[in-house]
Design a protein around this motif. Structure first.
Motif, PDB file in Angstrom:
ATOM      1  N   ARG A   1       0.947  -1.109   0.154  1.00 31.81           N
ATOM      2  CA  ARG A   1      -0.039  -0.071   0.016  1.00 31.81           C
ATOM      3  C   ARG A   1       0.909   1.475  -0.014  1.00 31.81           C
ATOM      4  O   ARG A   1       0.711   2.220  -0.753  1.00 31.81           O
ATOM      5  CB  ARG A   1      -1.066   0.015   1.107  1.00 31.81           C
ATOM      6  CG  ARG A   1      -1.914   0.876   1.045  1.00 31.81           C
ATOM      7  CD  ARG A   1      -3.259   0.900   2.132  1.00 31.81           C
ATOM      8  NE  ARG A   1      -3.421  -0.587   2.248  1.00 31.81           N
ATOM      9  CZ  ARG A   1      -3.175  -1.308   3.364  1.00 31.81           C
ATOM     10  NH1 ARG A   1      -2.946  -0.932   4.785  1.00 31.81           N
ATOM     11  NH2 ARG A   1      -3.820  -2.753   3.436  1.00 31.81           N
TER      12      ARG A   1
ATOM     13  N   ASN B   1       8.922  -4.263  -5.557  1.00 33.65           N
ATOM     14  CA  ASN B   1       7.738  -4.643  -6.308  1.00 33.65           C
ATOM     15  C   ASN B   1       7.836  -5.873  -6.839  1.00 33.65           C
ATOM     16  O   ASN B   1       6.883  -6.960  -6.572  1.00 33.65           O
ATOM     17  CB  ASN B   1       7.138  -3.627  -7.130  1.00 33.65           C
ATOM     18  CG  ASN B   1       8.282  -3.251  -8.299  1.00 33.65           C
ATOM     19  OD1 ASN B   1       9.214  -3.752  -8.502  1.00 33.65           O
ATOM     20  ND2 ASN B   1       7.956  -2.073  -8.679  1.00 33.65           N
TER      21      ASN B   1
ATOM     22  N   THR C   1       2.921 -10.738 -12.751  1.00 33.20           N
ATOM     23  CA  THR C   1       4.004  -9.685 -12.917  1.00 33.20           C
ATOM     24  C   THR C   1       3.601  -8.577 -13.986  1.00 33.20           C
ATOM     25  O   THR C   1       2.870  -9.083 -15.094  1.00 33.20           O
ATOM     26  CB  THR C   1       5.296 -10.464 -13.095  1.00 33.20           C
ATOM     27  OG1 THR C   1       5.333 -11.180 -14.395  1.00 33.20           O
ATOM     28  CG2 THR C   1       5.548 -11.616 -12.221  1.00 33.20           C
TER      29      THR C   1
HETATM   30  C1  LIG Z   1       9.989 -15.780  -8.359  1.00 29.93           C
HETATM   31  N1  LIG Z   1       9.097 -15.668  -9.423  1.00 29.93           N
HETATM   32  C2  LIG Z   1       8.928 -14.506 -10.112  1.00 29.93           C
HETATM   33  C3  LIG Z   1       8.793 -14.624 -11.551  1.00 29.93           C
HETATM   34  N2  LIG Z   1       8.909 -13.533 -12.463  1.00 29.93           N
HETATM   35  C4  LIG Z   1       8.904 -12.446 -11.961  1.00 29.93           C
HETATM   36  N3  LIG Z   1       8.968 -11.200 -12.585  1.00 29.93           N
HETATM   37  N4  LIG Z   1       9.036 -12.099 -10.612  1.00 29.93           N
HETATM   38  C5  LIG Z   1       9.295 -13.341  -9.814  1.00 29.93           C
HETATM   39  O1  LIG Z   1       9.419 -12.838  -8.554  1.00 29.93           O
HETATM   40  N5  LIG Z   1       8.961 -15.672 -12.029  1.00 29.93           N
HETATM   41  C6  LIG Z   1       8.930 -16.951 -11.581  1.00 29.93           C
HETATM   42  C7  LIG Z   1       8.401 -16.858 -10.028  1.00 29.93           C
HETATM   43  C8  LIG Z   1       6.773 -16.695 -10.151  1.00 29.93           C
HETATM   44  N6  LIG Z   1       6.802 -16.236  -8.913  1.00 29.93           N
HETATM   45  C9  LIG Z   1       5.639 -15.230  -8.576  1.00 29.93           C
HETATM   46  C10 LIG Z   1       5.479 -15.086  -7.156  1.00 29.93           C
HETATM   47  C11 LIG Z   1       4.766 -13.868  -6.856  1.00 29.93           C
HETATM   48  C12 LIG Z   1       4.042 -13.160  -7.479  1.00 29.93           C
HETATM   49  C13 LIG Z   1       3.535 -12.088  -7.105  1.00 29.93           C
HETATM   50  O2  LIG Z   1       3.121 -12.196  -5.847  1.00 29.93           O
HETATM   51  N7  LIG Z   1       2.923 -11.235  -7.844  1.00 29.93           N
HETATM   52  C14 LIG Z   1       2.025 -10.102  -7.224  1.00 29.93           C
HETATM   53  C15 LIG Z   1       2.269  -8.758  -7.739  1.00 29.93           C
HETATM   54  C16 LIG Z   1       3.824  -8.334  -7.318  1.00 29.93           C
HETATM   55  C17 LIG Z   1       4.018  -6.757  -7.587  1.00 29.93           C
HETATM   56  O3  LIG Z   1       4.295  -6.340  -8.607  1.00 29.93           O
HETATM   57  N8  LIG Z   1       3.524  -5.965  -6.551  1.00 29.93           N
HETATM   58  C18 LIG Z   1       3.541  -4.498  -6.718  1.00 29.93           C
HETATM   59  C19 LIG Z   1       2.176  -3.982  -6.993  1.00 29.93           C
HETATM   60  C20 LIG Z   1       1.199  -4.452  -5.948  1.00 29.93           C
HETATM   61  C21 LIG Z   1      -0.197  -4.306  -6.190  1.00 29.93           C
HETATM   62  O4  LIG Z   1      -0.916  -5.276  -6.561  1.00 29.93           O
HETATM   63  N9  LIG Z   1      -0.764  -3.060  -5.913  1.00 29.93           N
HETATM   64  C22 LIG Z   1      -2.406  -2.940  -5.852  1.00 29.93           C
HETATM   65  C23 LIG Z   1      -2.398  -1.607  -5.071  1.00 29.93           C
HETATM   66  C24 LIG Z   1      -2.272  -2.001  -3.443  1.00 29.93           C
HETATM   67  C25 LIG Z   1      -2.970  -1.024  -2.552  1.00 29.93           C
HETATM   68  O5  LIG Z   1      -3.311   0.179  -2.719  1.00 29.93           O
HETATM   69  O6  LIG Z   1      -3.079  -1.572  -1.421  1.00 29.93           O
HETATM   70  C26 LIG Z   1      -2.524  -2.476  -7.183  1.00 29.93           C
HETATM   71  O7  LIG Z   1      -1.798  -2.200  -8.040  1.00 29.93           O
HETATM   72  O8  LIG Z   1      -3.859  -2.711  -7.567  1.00 29.93           O
HETATM   73  C27 LIG Z   1       4.217  -3.962  -5.429  1.00 29.93           C
HETATM   74  O9  LIG Z   1       4.584  -4.716  -4.671  1.00 29.93           O
HETATM   75  O10 LIG Z   1       4.177  -2.718  -5.443  1.00 29.93           O
HETATM   76  C28 LIG Z   1       0.411 -10.333  -7.358  1.00 29.93           C
HETATM   77  O11 LIG Z   1      -0.274  -9.790  -6.614  1.00 29.93           O
HETATM   78  O12 LIG Z   1       0.260 -11.125  -8.230  1.00 29.93           O
HETATM   79  C29 LIG Z   1       4.293 -13.132  -8.902  1.00 29.93           C
HETATM   80  C30 LIG Z   1       5.208 -14.330  -9.295  1.00 29.93           C
END
Ligand SMILES: CN1c2c(nc(N)[nH]c2=O)NC[C@@H]1CNc1ccc(C(=O)N[C@@H](CCC(=O)N[C@@H](CCC(=O)N[C@@H](CCC(=O)O)C(=O)O)C(=O)O)C(=O)O)cc1
Ligand SMILES: N[C@@H](CCS)C(=O)O
Ligand SMILES: [Zn+2]
Length: 777
Positions: A459, A505, A534
Motif C-alpha cells: 500500500r 515490487n 508480474t
Molecule cells: C519468483 N518468481 C518471479 C517470476 N517472475 C518475476 N518477474 N518475478 C518473480 O518473483 N517468475 C517465477 C516466479 C513466479 N512467482 C511469483 C511469485 C509471486 C508473484 C506475486 O506475488 N505477484 C504479485 C504482484 C507483485 C507486484 O508487482 N506488486 C506490486 C504491486 C502490488 C499491487 O498489486 N498493488 C495494488 C495496490 C495495492 C494497494 O493500494 O493496497 C494494485 O496495483 O492494484 C508492488 O508490490 O508494488 C501479485 O499480486 O500477483 C508473482 C510471481
C-alpha cells in the motif's frame, strides 16, 4: 467423418484471462479468503469471458467462424485438462463429487494443497515465465470424461451469439508434461498411457461436435520441445498415434493442432500425414517449412505475430512469410505464434509510456489488430493493407534510429571486454580468504532474500506511486521494515542476514525501474501462475546504471547488526528472462550490458562493506532453448554473463547465487560453471534429490538446498528439517552445506515464516551437535 469447415483466415491461439485489471485474480483470491461464494466467482468469470469475446470481435476476429478461441481458465490449462480427463491423484479423491467431477473448491485444492495433502507440483511452461500444474500419472491412473466445463463454455458463447473454438492441451503434450506417480515402476513414462487417454479425448470431441463446435484447437507444444525427457522417436510415434486416432473419429469437429514455442522440425511430416485439418506453426521462432507431403490438403495457420514478446515488429515481413506459404497448403491463415497469455492486454492502457515507445509496441489487443490486417491482406491482396504495412515500417525505422537504442559508451565498454573480466581466482584461494574474513559457523543458516511483503508495504508503494506519500516518508517506511526484518533474524539466530527486499515490487521490475534502457508499465500484468502476476518490463535500449540501486538499503541493514548482511541482486539472465527484451540484437549482447551494470553495483556494495552478495539466477533453466542444438551456445553466454557480473570482487567477498526449481538435468554443469561460492537451490519438494545429483557430479562449492517448501503456509517441524539435512549430508560434505528455506518468503505471512525459520535454526543446532561430535568441529 467431419464435415469440411473453412478455417478462419485470422485468429489467435489464446488470450489473457486474468482480466485487464486483474479481475479474475481478485475474484479468485476473494473466494479463497471466503469472502465470496463459488456462484459469485462463476458469475465474475462468465462476465470476463463475455467481455473477452466482445472485445475480440470488436477488434475484428469473426464472431461466428471459430476465430475466437475459448481459452479461459480459473487457474491453469493443464490443471483443467487433468480435471477434464479425471486424472485426479488418489490423495484428492475425497474431493470428487457424485457426478465424478470436482467443484471449484476442489479444483483449487489440487493447485494449493489443503494442509494435509501437498498440492500438485508447479513448473515452467516451456521457455516462458508461465507455470503449470504437473499431473501425476501412473500405470493405475483411471481416465474418465469427468468434466464438462469446456462444453458449457462453448454453449455459453453460443447462447450469446458466438461460434467459438474450444482450446485444449493436446493428449501428447498433456502426458509429456506429466510426471510418473511415486509408485510407478522404474522405466514407466506417462506417455505409455496414451492409448488409454485417447478415448477420453474422443469423448470430449464428440460432445463438442454435438454442441455445435466446428473447430477445436489441440495445443501440442510438446511436439516442438526436445527437453521433456522422452526420446524424440517416441514423441513422434505418440503424435502420429494421437492424430490418427482422433482424426479418424466418426463424429468430431475439425481439428486444428497448434505447435507454439518453436519449429516442428521432424514432427511436421507426422502432422502433415495425419487426418487433421489444420496445423499451427510458430514462424517467429521457427523458419518457413519446406513443401511437405500431405500439407497440400490442409490449412496452414501461420503464427507470424509474436505471442511471446511485445514488439510491433516488421509487419511486411510477417505478411511475406504467411503469403509465402500459399504454395504449400490448401489454405493459409494468419495467427499469433503462441497464445497471447504471455503479453499484457493493451498498449493504449499505459498512460505513463512515452508515446514514441508505445508506437513501437503491440500488446495483445494490438497483435489482434495485426492478425486482422494480415488476414485481410491474404484475402484481398497486399495492396489492401499497404497503409498498415507502411505505418509499421515507419515505427520500426523510428525505433532503430531513436536515441538510447545504441549508447556509444555502453558499446565501447562491451567491446573492450577481455577473458580476465569473466574469471575469479581459483576456488580454494577464495575459500581460504572467505573463511578468514567471514568466520561463519559450520552449516551456516540464511534465507534466500525476501521476507513477507505485507499489505502495508504494498500500500505504501502504491501511495508513493500516486504521489500520496513522499519519497522521504516512503524511504522511512521501508527502513522500518528492514529494521523489523533484521531484528527478527537476530532473534531467530540466523547467521547470514538479509534486508528482506521490502522496496521491491518484483525482483526484476525493481531493477528495470532503476536501470537506463528499460521502460515499465502500470497495467501490463501477465499471469505467472494461478492468481499471481508480474508486470514484465520492456528492455528497449542499451542498458546502463545511472546510480547505485541497492547500496543504500543493504548498508542501512548492515548498520543495524554485527552479523553479515548479504547483498541481494537479480542476475542478468533472469532480468532478461522476465522482461520483454529488444529483438534487434542477440540476447547475449544485451546480457553483457546488464551484467556490466550489475558488476558496478556489486563493486559499490563491496566498497560499502558488504561481504557477501547473492545474485539470483532462478531463470537460468527457463531460458534454456527447447532445441538441443541451441543449448550449448546458450549456456555459454548465460553463464558468461553471470561471471561477468560477479568476477570483479576480491577473493574474500563471497558470491552466492540462487536457482529455483529442482529438475536441473542439463544445467547441473552450468551450476558448476557459474563458479559461485555458494549456490542455493529449491530442493524441499524433491526431497533433496538434486543435492544427490550435485554431490555425484563432484560439485565442490557451497550448496544450500532449500529445506522447506514455502509454497504453502505449512510449518515444517524440526525433525523433518533434521531429516532433510541428514539426507543432504549423506551425499555432500558438511563443509559445503548451507541451511536455508526454499525461495519466495515474500509470498508468505509472518506467522508461518517465523515459526518455520525458528524450526530451521533449531534443526541446524541439532545437526551441528550430531555431526560436530562425529567430525570433531
Ligand atoms: C519468483 N518468481 C518471479 C517470476 N517472475 C518475476 N518477474 N518475478 C518473480 O518473483 N517468475 C517465477 C516466479 C513466479 N512467482 C511469483 C511469485 C509471486 C508473484 C506475486 O506475488 N505477484 C504479485 C504482484 C507483485 C507486484 O508487482 N506488486 C506490486 C504491486 C502490488 C499491487 O498489486 N498493488 C495494488 C495496490 C495495492 C494497494 O493500494 O493496497 C494494485 O496495483 O492494484 C508492488 O508490490 O508494488 C501479485 O499480486 O500477483 C508473482 C510471481
Ligand atoms: N531473492 C528472491 C529470490 C526469488 S527466486 C526471494 O527470496 O524471493
Ligand atoms: Zn527462487
Amino acid at each position: 467423418m467431419t464435415t469440411e469447415h473453412a478455417f478462419p483466415t485470422g485468429t489467435i491461439l489464446g488470450y489473457p484471462r486474468i482480466g485487464r485489471r486483474r479481475e479474475l485474480k481478485k475474484a479468485v483470491e476473494a473466494f479463497w479468503a471466503g469472502t465470496t461464494t463459488a456462484d459469485e466467482l462463476e458469475a465474475t468469470a462468465a462476465n470476463l469471458r463475455a467481455d473477452i469475446r466482445s472485445r475480440l470481435a470488436g477488434l475484428g476476429l469473426g464472431r461466428t467462424d471459430s476465430a475466437i478461441p475459448e481459452s479461459f481458465s480459473f487457474y491453469d490449462q493443464v490443471l483443467d485438462t487433468l480435471c477434464l480427463v479425471g486424472a485426479v491423484p488418489p490423495r484428492f479423491h475425497h474431493l470428487i463429487g457424485e457426478d465424478g467431477s470436482l467443484d471449484l473448491a476442489g479444483y483449487f485444492t489440487l493447485a494449493r494443497g489443503d494442509g494435509e495433502n501437498s498440492p500438485l507440483e508447479m513448473t515452467k511452461w516451456f521457455d516462458t515465465n508461465y507455470h503449470y500444474m504437473v499431473p501425476e500419472i501412473g500405470p493405475d491412473t483411471v481416465f474418465s470424461l469427468a468434466g464438462d466445463r469446456i462444453v458449457r463454455e462453448f454453449e455459453e458463447a453460443a447462447a450469446a451469439g458466438f461460434l467459438t473454438r474450444p482450446v485444449l492441451v493436446g493428449p501428447v503434450t498433456f502426458l509429456l508434461l506429466s510426471k510418473p506417480t511415486d509408485s510407478a515402476p522404474a522405466g514407466f513414462s506417462p506417455l505409455d498411457r496414451l492409448n488409454d487417454l485417447l478415448p477420453i479425448y474422443a469423448g470430449v470431441l464428440r460432445r463438442l461436435a454435438d454442441a455445435g463446435a466446428e473447430w477445436v484447437q489441440l495445443d501440442e507444444p510438446g511436439a516442438v520441445s526436445e527437453s521433456l525427457g522422452v526420446p524424440r522417436s517416441q514423441v513422434l510415434g505418440a503424435l502420429s498415434r494421437a492424430t490418427e486416432t482422433l482424426g479418424r473419429l466418426a463424429v468430431r469437429p475439425s481439428l486444428f493442432v497448434a505447435a507454439p514455442y518453436g519449429s516442428l522440425d521432424d514432427a511436421l511430416p507426422v502432422l502433415a500425414a495425419a487426418p487433421i485439418e489444420a496445423i499451427g506453426l510458430d514462424l517467429v521462432r521457427g523458419s518457413r517449412p519446406e513443401a511437405t507431403a500431405g500439407l497440400a490438403q490442409k490449412t496452414l495457420v501461420a503464427g507470424v505475430i509474436d505471442g511471446h514478446n511485445v514488439w510491433r515488429g516488421d509487419l511486411a515481413a510477417a505478411f511475406a512469410t504467411a503469403a509465402g506459404l500459399s504454395g504449400h497448403a490448401a489454405h493459409v491463415a494468419v495467427s499469433t505464434s503462441t497464445s497471447l497469455l504471455h503479453v499484457p492486454h493493451d498498449v493504449t492502457d499505459e498512460p505513463e509510456l512515452a508515446a514514441e515507445l508505445a508506437d513501437w509496441l503491440a500488446f495483445a489487443d494490438q497483435k489482434i489488430g495485426q492478425v486482422v490486417t494480415l488476414a485481410r491482406g491474404l484475402t484481398e491482396g497486399s495492396d489492401a493493407i499497404q497503409h498498415e504495412l507502411a505505418a509499421a515500417r515507419t515505427a520500426l525505422a523510428a525505433r532503430t534510429a531513436a536515441p538510447g537504442v545504441a549508447d556509444p559508451a555502453v558499446r565501447a565498454r562491451t567491446a573492450a571486454l577481455a577473458p580476465a573480466d569473466f574469471n575469479r581466482s581459483a576456488y580454494p584461494v577464495r575459500v581460504a580468504a572467505q573463511d578468514a574474513a567471514l568466520g561463519l559457523p559450520e552449516l551456516p543458516t540464511t534465507t534466500i532474500g525476501s521476507f513477507p511483503q505485507t499489505a502495508d508495504i504494498r500500500r505504501a508503494r502504491a501511495q508513493h506511486h500516486r504521489g500520496e506519500l513522499s519519497a522521504v516518508d516512503y524511504q522511512e517506511r521501508m527502513r522500518a521494515e528492514i529494521k523489523r526484518v533484521i531484528d527478527l533474524q537476530e532473534q531467530l539466530g540466523l547467521d547470514v542476514l538479509v534486508h528482506g527486499e521490502p522496496e521491491r515490487n518484483d525482483m526484476v521490475q525493481y531493477f528495470a525501474e532503476n536501470l537506463d534502457g528499460f521502460a515499465t508499465t502500470v497495467n501490463g500484468w501477465v499471469q505467472s501462475y494461478g492468481s499471481r502476476c508480474t508486470r514484465p518490463s520492456i528492455l528497449w535500449g542499451d542498458v546502463s546504471r545511472p546510480a547505485p540501486i541497492t547500496v543504500g538499503w543493504s548498508t542501512y541493514a548492515q548498520s543495524l547488526t554485527k552479523k553479515p548482511v548479504k547483498g541481494m541482486l537479480t542476475g542478468p539472465v533472469t532480468i532478461l528472462a522476465w522482461s520483454f527484451v529488444r529483438d534487434d540484437q542477440p540476447l547475449s549482447d544485451t546480457a553483457r550490458q546488464v551484467a556490466l551494470a550489475l558488476r558496478d553495483e556489486i563493486a559499490d556494495l563491496e566498497t560499502a562493506g558488504i561481504t557477501l552478495v547473492q545474485v539470483d539466477e532462478p531463470a537460468l533453466r527457463e531460458l534454456l532453448p527447447l532445441k538441443k542444438r541451441d543449448q550449448e551456445a546458450y549456456l555459454e553466454w548465460s553463464v558468461g554473463a553471470f561471471k561477468l557480473a560477479t568476477a570483479g570482487v576480491a577473493d574474500a567477498t563471497q558470491i552466492h547465487t540462487h536457482l529455483c526449481y529442482s529438475e536441473f538435468g542439463v544445467v547441473i554443469d552450468a551450476i558448476r560453471n557459474l563458479d559461485a561460492d555458494v549456490t542455493s537451490i529449491e530442493a524441499a519438494r524433491s526431497r533433496m534429490e538434486v543435492v544427490a545429483d550435485l554431490g555425484a557430479s563432484g560439485f565442490s562449492h557451497g550448496i544450500g538446498p532449500g529445506v522447506y517448501d514455502i509454497h504453502s503456509p505449512r510449518v515444517p517441524d524440526t525433525d523433518e528439517v533434521v531429516g532433510l539435512l541428514e539426507r543432504a549430508l549423506a551425499t555432500i560434505p558438511a563443509r559445503q552445506l548451507w541451511v536455508n528455506p526454499d525461495c519466495g518468503l515474500k509470498t508468505r505471512g509472518y506467522d508461518e515464516t517465523i515459526a518455520s525459520l525458528a524450526n530451521i535454526v533449531e534443526a541446524t543446532q541439532l545437526v551441528r551437535a550430531r555431526v560436530g561430535a562425529s567430525v570433531g568441529w
